[in-house]
Design a protein around this motif. Structure first.
Motif, short mmCIF file in Angstrom:
data_model
loop_
_atom_site.label_atom_id
_atom_site.label_comp_id
_atom_site.label_asym_id
_atom_site.label_seq_id
_atom_site.Cartn_x
_atom_site.Cartn_y
_atom_site.Cartn_z
N ARG A 134 -4.78 7.95 -21.38
CA ARG A 134 -5.78 8.37 -20.39
C ARG A 134 -7.08 7.57 -20.58
O ARG A 134 -8.18 8.11 -20.46
CB ARG A 134 -6.10 9.87 -20.50
N GLU A 135 -6.92 6.30 -20.82
CA GLU A 135 -8.08 5.46 -21.16
C GLU A 135 -8.12 4.16 -20.38
O GLU A 135 -9.21 3.68 -20.04
CB GLU A 135 -8.04 5.14 -22.66
N TRP B 75 -6.49 5.69 -10.97
CA TRP B 75 -5.64 6.28 -12.00
C TRP B 75 -5.81 5.59 -13.34
O TRP B 75 -5.99 4.37 -13.42
CB TRP B 75 -4.17 6.19 -11.58
N LEU B 76 -5.70 6.39 -14.41
CA LEU B 76 -5.67 5.87 -15.78
C LEU B 76 -4.23 5.87 -16.29
O LEU B 76 -3.35 6.50 -15.70
CB LEU B 76 -6.55 6.72 -16.69
N HIS C 220 -14.08 2.87 -21.16
CA HIS C 220 -15.27 2.65 -22.00
C HIS C 220 -15.85 1.26 -21.77
O HIS C 220 -17.08 1.10 -21.69
CB HIS C 220 -14.91 2.84 -23.47
N GLU C 221 -14.98 0.25 -21.65
CA GLU C 221 -15.48 -1.10 -21.37
C GLU C 221 -16.15 -1.14 -20.00
O GLU C 221 -17.19 -1.80 -19.81
CB GLU C 221 -14.33 -2.11 -21.41
N GLU D 240 -9.52 9.69 -12.07
CA GLU D 240 -8.78 10.90 -12.43
C GLU D 240 -8.56 10.94 -13.95
O GLU D 240 -8.04 9.98 -14.53
CB GLU D 240 -7.44 10.92 -11.71
N THR D 241 -8.97 12.04 -14.58
CA THR D 241 -8.80 12.17 -16.03
C THR D 241 -7.86 13.31 -16.42
O THR D 241 -7.51 13.46 -17.59
CB THR D 241 -10.17 12.42 -16.71
N GLU D 242 -7.44 14.11 -15.43
CA GLU D 242 -6.58 15.26 -15.72
C GLU D 242 -5.11 14.95 -15.47
O GLU D 242 -4.25 15.15 -16.33
CB GLU D 242 -7.01 16.46 -14.87
N TYR D 243 -4.79 14.46 -14.27
CA TYR D 243 -3.40 14.18 -13.90
C TYR D 243 -3.09 12.69 -14.06
O TYR D 243 -4.00 11.86 -14.11
CB TYR D 243 -3.14 14.59 -12.45
N VAL D 244 -1.79 12.37 -14.15
CA VAL D 244 -1.37 10.97 -14.20
C VAL D 244 -0.38 10.71 -13.08
O VAL D 244 0.30 11.61 -12.60
CB VAL D 244 -0.73 10.60 -15.56
#
Length: 355
Positions: A225-226, A219-220, A281-282, A179-183
């Motif tokens: 958000r990473e 979740w991020l 990214h990793e 998920e990249t939009e919500y937390v």
């Protein structure tokens, strides 16, 4: 120790037949105990499973002051009934109590309540391979009043459900959507607790994931958000170039008991396990370089859930050819072996319940 009264049902239910699923059927009895400010916990009793009456103004409905736990009872081949690390659940619930200003409970009393509830319905603990009795202890604020404050009255309750696999796929690898939009949670919030609000906040993304054909949401962190945090129903581990990495507990991730047990077992077996930050990214780089070897989730409901596919934005990453990996398989066999009494419990993790 407080006396726990037992009231047996006069109309026992028929046991379910066939596939149990998860959380669909409930046993004959439940436990309830009350808290009153100035008096403490009192009147613990096991009674027939039934609806409860609450005032429409009960504070749990309006301000969300509620917490819960999840655990299981297991039937061994020689007929014993075992709990797995129940004192860890008691400690975690007390941590949730502290964050939500709810009354803590003596750990021994907490475990005795669980044992009393299970003992009352011990014939509901499934004998089928892979099935268990799921146990849901929870606490709710019951003051009939409006106005944001801590309640002065609470119920602690325990309900139980004979259950099979949490995921219909069982131990087969699942597909996970990042998920990249919500937390779900942020540091300083309630992410480390087991409260209903965390799960309510996850439903929107779960719907998105299911519509896209994925089983669960990964979740991020809520700031950048990473950084990877956890899956909606479990903690998550990654085997990258021989290192087993799981996100560190920094206040926004649930301190899972299966997570803790997995780390202890893996380290004892000689694996290099690191609790640290892990960025998307990793993770992508590891996948592109052929160093991402396994992903698996850990949790009470699913125990170990291997991940065979991961969706990051528009990219789909296949993990270990979509098959269960050797670490996931070993961990699943070891944990379930201890839980069901097939493997010697060298760590004194299990507690027997007797009728």
């Amino acid at each position: 120790m407080m006396e726990i009264k037992i009231e047996r049902t006069a109309t026992p239910k028929a046991k379910p037949e066939g596939a149990l699923g998860f959380g669909k059927y409930f046993t004959d009895h439940m436990l309830i105990m009350e808290y009153t400010e100035g008096k403490g916990w009192h009147d613990a009793r096991v009674i027939p499973y039934a609806p409860i009456a609450l005032d429409p103004s009960a504070m749990v409905f309006h301000y969300g002051q509620e917490i819960f736990e999840g655990m299981k009872a297991y039937r061994t081949e020689d007929g014993r009934t075992l709990l797995f690390r129940p004192y860890e659940n008691a400690r975690r619930m007390n941590n949730s109590c502290d964050r939500l200003c709810m009354p803590k409970m003596d750990e021994d009393l907490w475990v005795e309540c669980i044992k009393a509830a299970v003992a009352a319905d011990i014939d509901w603990v499934p004998e089928e391979a892979g099935a268990s009795l799921y146990i849901r202890p929870f606490m709710i604020a019951t003051d009939p009043a409006l106005g944001v404050r801590a309640s002065n009255h609470y119920y602690f309750m325990v309900i139980m459900s004979p259950s099979g696999n949490y995921y219909p796929t069982g131990i087969d690898p699942v597909k996970i959507y990042i998920e990249t939009e919500y937390v779900r949670a942020v540091k300083g919030g309630t992410g480390f607790t087991k409260c209903g609000g965390n799960y309510a906040a996850s439903i929107k993304s779960q719907v998105k994931a299911h519509e896209a054909g994925y089983t669960q949401v990964l979740w991020l962190d809520g700031v950048h958000r990473e950084y990877i945090e956890e899956v909606g129903t479990m903690n998550v581990f990654f085997k990258i170039d021989g290192e087993i990495v799981t996100p560190a507990l920094e206040g926004s991730v649930l301190p899972g008991i299966t997570r803790k047990s997995s780390i202890e077992l893996l380290r004892k077996a000689g694996y290099n396990v690191t609790e640290r930050r892990l960025s998307v990214h990793e993770l992508e780089d590891a996948a592109h370089n052929g160093k991402l070897e396994e992903i698996f989730g850990t949790g009470t409901a699913a125990v170990i859930s291997p991940v065979g596919e991961l969706k990051i934005n528009d990219e789909v990453i296949t993990v270990n050819n979509g098959e269960i990996g050797p670490v996931s398989k070993w961990l699943y066999d070891t944990l379930t072996g201890i839980q069901w009494g097939r493997i010697a419990d060298e760590n004194d993790w299990t507690v027997e319940v007797k009728a």
